[in-house]
Motif scaffolding. Structure first.
Motif, mmCIF file in Angstrom:
data_model
loop_
_atom_site.group_PDB
_atom_site.id
_atom_site.type_symbol
_atom_site.label_atom_id
_atom_site.label_comp_id
_atom_site.label_asym_id
_atom_site.label_seq_id
_atom_site.Cartn_x
_atom_site.Cartn_y
_atom_site.Cartn_z
ATOM 1 N N CYS A 224 23.642 55.146 114.696
ATOM 2 C CA CYS A 224 24.451 54.125 114.010
ATOM 3 C C CYS A 224 24.714 52.939 114.925
ATOM 4 C CB CYS A 224 25.769 54.736 113.537
ATOM 5 S SG CYS A 224 25.608 55.893 112.160
ATOM 6 N N GLY A 225 25.047 53.222 116.178
ATOM 7 C CA GLY A 225 25.290 52.136 117.120
ATOM 8 C C GLY A 225 24.063 51.287 117.352
ATOM 9 N N ASP A 226 22.888 51.931 117.473
ATOM 10 C CA ASP A 226 21.644 51.171 117.682
ATOM 11 C C ASP A 226 21.310 50.304 116.474
ATOM 12 O OD1 ASP A 226 21.414 52.359 120.141
ATOM 13 O OD2 ASP A 226 20.038 53.940 119.457
ATOM 14 N N ILE A 227 21.520 50.845 115.275
ATOM 15 C CA ILE A 227 21.226 50.067 114.062
ATOM 16 C C ILE A 227 22.127 48.841 113.981
ATOM 17 C CG2 ILE A 227 21.350 50.101 111.546
ATOM 18 C CD1 ILE A 227 20.486 53.040 111.655
ATOM 19 N N ASP B 257 24.608 71.548 115.391
ATOM 20 C CA ASP B 257 25.343 70.587 114.547
ATOM 21 C C ASP B 257 26.077 69.558 115.398
ATOM 22 O OD1 ASP B 257 24.456 71.890 112.312
ATOM 23 O OD2 ASP B 257 26.278 73.108 112.049
ATOM 24 N N ALA B 258 26.733 70.008 116.486
ATOM 25 C CA ALA B 258 27.448 69.066 117.358
ATOM 26 C C ALA B 258 26.487 68.083 118.001
ATOM 27 C CB ALA B 258 28.219 69.855 118.425
ATOM 28 N N ARG B 259 25.316 68.567 118.418
ATOM 29 C CA ARG B 259 24.317 67.672 119.006
ATOM 30 C C ARG B 259 23.811 66.667 117.977
ATOM 31 N NH1 ARG B 259 21.094 71.351 120.424
ATOM 32 N NH2 ARG B 259 22.063 71.770 122.453
ATOM 33 N N LEU B 260 23.635 67.112 116.740
ATOM 34 C CA LEU B 260 23.180 66.208 115.670
ATOM 35 C C LEU B 260 24.215 65.116 115.403
ATOM 36 C CD1 LEU B 260 21.119 65.519 113.471
ATOM 37 C CD2 LEU B 260 22.340 67.108 111.948
ATOM 38 N N ILE B 261 25.494 65.467 115.436
ATOM 39 C CA ILE B 261 26.541 64.452 115.242
ATOM 40 C C ILE B 261 26.439 63.375 116.316
ATOM 41 C CG2 ILE B 261 29.036 64.064 115.305
ATOM 42 C CD1 ILE B 261 29.380 66.825 114.026
ATOM 43 N N GLY B 262 26.257 63.777 117.559
ATOM 44 C CA GLY B 262 26.129 62.808 118.637
ATOM 45 C C GLY B 262 24.913 61.919 118.481
ATOM 46 N N GLU B 263 23.780 62.511 118.082
ATOM 47 C CA GLU B 263 22.559 61.721 117.905
ATOM 48 C C GLU B 263 22.710 60.699 116.773
ATOM 49 O OE1 GLU B 263 19.636 64.650 117.195
ATOM 50 O OE2 GLU B 263 19.461 65.288 119.310
ATOM 51 N N GLN B 264 23.326 61.113 115.673
ATOM 52 C CA GLN B 264 23.487 60.196 114.546
ATOM 53 C C GLN B 264 24.479 59.080 114.864
ATOM 54 O OE1 GLN B 264 21.560 60.229 111.755
ATOM 55 N NE2 GLN B 264 20.485 61.788 112.970
ATOM 56 N N SER C 9 21.056 46.216 116.532
ATOM 57 C CA SER C 9 19.831 45.488 116.182
ATOM 58 C C SER C 9 20.055 44.513 115.039
ATOM 59 C CB SER C 9 18.733 46.477 115.789
ATOM 60 O OG SER C 9 19.087 47.173 114.605
ATOM 61 N N MET C 10 20.975 44.831 114.128
ATOM 62 C CA MET C 10 21.243 43.952 112.992
ATOM 63 C C MET C 10 22.142 42.789 113.367
ATOM 64 S SD MET C 10 21.860 46.724 109.946
ATOM 65 C CE MET C 10 22.335 45.446 108.789
ATOM 66 N N GLY C 11 22.954 42.933 114.357
ATOM 67 C CA GLY C 11 23.953 41.910 114.663
ATOM 68 C C GLY C 11 23.702 41.196 115.964
ATOM 69 N N ARG C 12 22.530 40.564 116.091
ATOM 70 C CA ARG C 12 22.218 39.852 117.327
ATOM 71 C C ARG C 12 23.084 38.623 117.520
ATOM 72 N NH1 ARG C 12 15.580 39.859 117.255
ATOM 73 N NH2 ARG C 12 15.317 42.106 117.482
ATOM 74 N N ALA C 13 23.471 37.993 116.408
ATOM 75 C CA ALA C 13 24.262 36.762 116.514
ATOM 76 C C ALA C 13 25.368 36.809 115.490
ATOM 77 C CB ALA C 13 23.377 35.536 116.256
ATOM 78 N N GLY C 14 26.591 36.593 115.932
ATOM 79 C CA GLY C 14 27.710 36.595 115.012
ATOM 80 C C GLY C 14 28.514 35.334 115.142
ATOM 81 N N LYS C 15 28.606 34.575 114.077
ATOM 82 C CA LYS C 15 29.252 33.271 114.204
ATOM 83 C C LYS C 15 30.765 33.398 114.374
ATOM 84 C CE LYS C 15 30.551 31.757 109.623
ATOM 85 N NZ LYS C 15 30.503 30.625 108.711
ATOM 86 N N LEU D 273 33.225 48.884 115.404
ATOM 87 C CA LEU D 273 32.880 50.300 115.315
ATOM 88 C C LEU D 273 32.432 50.886 116.647
ATOM 89 C CD1 LEU D 273 30.954 50.457 111.904
ATOM 90 C CD2 LEU D 273 33.311 51.136 112.381
ATOM 91 N N GLY D 274 32.330 50.016 117.652
ATOM 92 C CA GLY D 274 31.849 50.497 118.945
ATOM 93 C C GLY D 274 32.724 51.593 119.513
ATOM 94 N N THR D 275 34.043 51.403 119.486
ATOM 95 C CA THR D 275 34.966 52.390 120.070
ATOM 96 C C THR D 275 34.954 53.711 119.311
ATOM 97 O OG1 THR D 275 36.382 50.642 120.945
ATOM 98 C CG2 THR D 275 37.353 52.825 120.698
ATOM 99 N N PRO D 276 35.115 53.726 117.972
ATOM 100 C CA PRO D 276 35.064 55.035 117.278
ATOM 101 C C PRO D 276 33.721 55.739 117.414
ATOM 102 C CG PRO D 276 35.173 53.219 115.703
ATOM 103 C CD PRO D 276 35.457 52.637 117.035
ATOM 104 N N LEU D 277 32.615 54.989 117.450
ATOM 105 C CA LEU D 277 31.321 55.640 117.624
ATOM 106 C C LEU D 277 31.201 56.246 119.013
ATOM 107 C CD1 LEU D 277 28.898 53.126 115.833
ATOM 108 C CD2 LEU D 277 29.502 55.431 115.097
ATOM 109 N N ALA D 278 31.731 55.524 120.008
ATOM 110 C CA ALA D 278 31.713 56.081 121.372
ATOM 111 C C ALA D 278 32.566 57.338 121.458
ATOM 112 C CB ALA D 278 32.212 55.022 122.361
#
Length: 457
Positions: A262-265, A251-258, A268-274, A224-229
């Protein structure tokens, strides 16, 4: 964690419902057939005069009991504690009655009185096993003195010499006690081991799920990194283009912030992926640090030290059993240390090892030889005073030892040295747990580390 006492009680209650009615019915039919065959052979083949009708009555009681059982209840019924006691007590009384009609202890089949007591020791609590054993001892003693003699057709009485009869009586009593205690002990050991292995499997499954979840989240964050970017870039451009249109620009600024949130969440959840090849392996010291991470903020200092040569650092797999096993050992050291826990990693061309020690009181001499067995209750005698309510430590060490041995390790428990020895540093007088793998079995080859990532399926 469940205490050893409560675990054993629950285990006893569960074992009392192990026995199915069908099992005892089948065993009793077999015993009935054997009793009838013995009566017929004794009378027809050896010419022994028996009170045949009373003997048939005794055997008929067992037949009647079986018929009532299979008529009133389904075959797959699991007997309650009281029902099992009643059926075994009935068998003891029936066999004693039959022995009283056929020579008492002069009848070699008197040893069969051991069977109901053995079954009781296997499935019933200790108090009920003692009750049935006491009944068996009482009835055997009674039958030894009050019984009909075995006589032949010419009137001769078949009787053992008194010393042999006394010896046979003593042998039966000793056998009842020995077999009951032996069977009871083995059953408890097997049940404890089964419960501990179940706990080990649950711990490993939990660690595996956490590892798998981390892999899925890490892969999701990567994908999801590329579509979020792209969303953040477009929202930034829209924000500039909508200058002067405050509502739309907000509204456009809010879309960017959200999108950034999403990327930060996900990060933080995926520190290690087997499923990322590079994250499925790690240097030895990194694995130890990861295992210790949940216990770094518990008020104790955890010191890491690398003792191996500066080159040729081993890379090992991030297996759940290795991480969970080391984590349990470090948790135990943190629990019982005064201030500091030492985690030392070492390696050579032949071995890879981790040594975990602490500055606590060490393992008690009474339990050090039993460490690694399930349900060792206390580490040292003063433990319940310093840490009231802490029980079941042996199960955690059993899980750790079992998981690490599954990965090919050898786990040894020891103390630093005798606390009474003068001139020794106080902070090295605690327990030591040494984990060692053959390097050839634990090290990950470089070709595996460099292989391409695999998609999640």
């Amino acid at each position: 964690m469940m205490s050893a006492v409560s675990g054993d009680y629950i285990g006893q209650k569960a074992r009392s419902n192990w026995l199915r009615l069908r099992t005892l019915v089948y065993v009793r039919w077999f015993a009935i057939a054997g009793q009838l065959l013995a009566l017929l052979l004794a009378q027809e083949l050896y010419g022994i005069v028996l009170p045949f009708l009373p003997c048939l009555l005794a055997v008929g009681l067992s037949v009647l009991g079986n018929l009532i059982a299979i008529t009133a209840y389904p075959d797959n019924r699991r007997l309650s504690e009281g029902e099992t006691v009643f059926m075994l007590l009935f068998d003891i009384i029936q066999l004693s009655f039959l022995l009283a009609l056929t020579g008492g202890l002069n009848n070699p089949f008197a040893v069969l009185i051991l069977a109901p007591v053995t079954i009781a020791a296997t499935v019933l609590p200790t108090r009920l096993t003692l009750f049935l054993g006491s009944v068996a001892v009482f009835l055997v003693t009674l039958v030894s003195s009050f019984h009909l003699p075995l006589t032949t057709q010419d009137g001769a009485i078949l009787r053992m010499p008194n010393v042999f009869a006394f010896g046979f009586w003593v042998a039966i009593l000793v056998s009842i006690a020995f077999i009951a205690v032996y069977t009871r002990r083995v059953t408890i050991e097997m049940a404890s081991m089964a419960e501990a292995l179940l706990a080990t499997q649950m711990a490993l499954a939990r660690e595996q799920k956490l590892t798998d979840l981390g892999g899925v989240v890490a892969a999701t964050a990567h994908e999801l990194g590329t579509p979020l970017a792209t969303i953040k870039l477009v929202s930034s451009e829209l924000t500039e283009e909508l200058e002067g249109q405050d509502d739309l620009q907000a509204d456009a600024r809010l879309i960017g912030e959200q999108a950034k949130r999403c990327g930060d969440i996900l990060k933080s959840m995926g520190r290690a992926g087997k499923d990322d090849t590079h994250l499925r392996t790690a240097p030895l010291i990194a694995i130890v640090e990861e295992a210790a991470d949940p216990h770094m903020d518990r008020g104790k200092l955890v010191q890491f030290e690398v003792l191996g040569p500066p080159t040729n650092h081993p890379t090992i797999p991030r297996k759940p059993e290795i991480i969970h096993g080391l984590r349990n050992l470090i948790q135990n050291a943190v629990d019982f240390s005064r201030e500091t826990v030492f985690a030392e990693v070492n390696w050579s061309d032949e071995f890879v090892s981790v040594r975990i020690s602490d500055d606590g009181k060490g393992f008690s001499p009474q339990v050090i030889n039993r460490l690694g067995d399930p349900f060792v209750r206390r580490r040292f005698s003063s433990d319940t005073t310093s840490r009231p309510g802490y029980e079941g430590m042996g199960l955690g060490l059993f899980i750790a030892k079992t998981l690490l041995e599954r990965s090919g390790a050898r786990v040894d428990f020891s103390n630093g040295f005798d606390p009474l020895t003068p001139g020794m540093a106080e902070n090295h007088r605690g327990a030591i747990i040494h984990v060692e793998w053959p390097r050839s079995t634990i090290e990950v080859p470089e070709s595996f580390i460099l292989e391409q990532n695999r998609p999640i399926r």
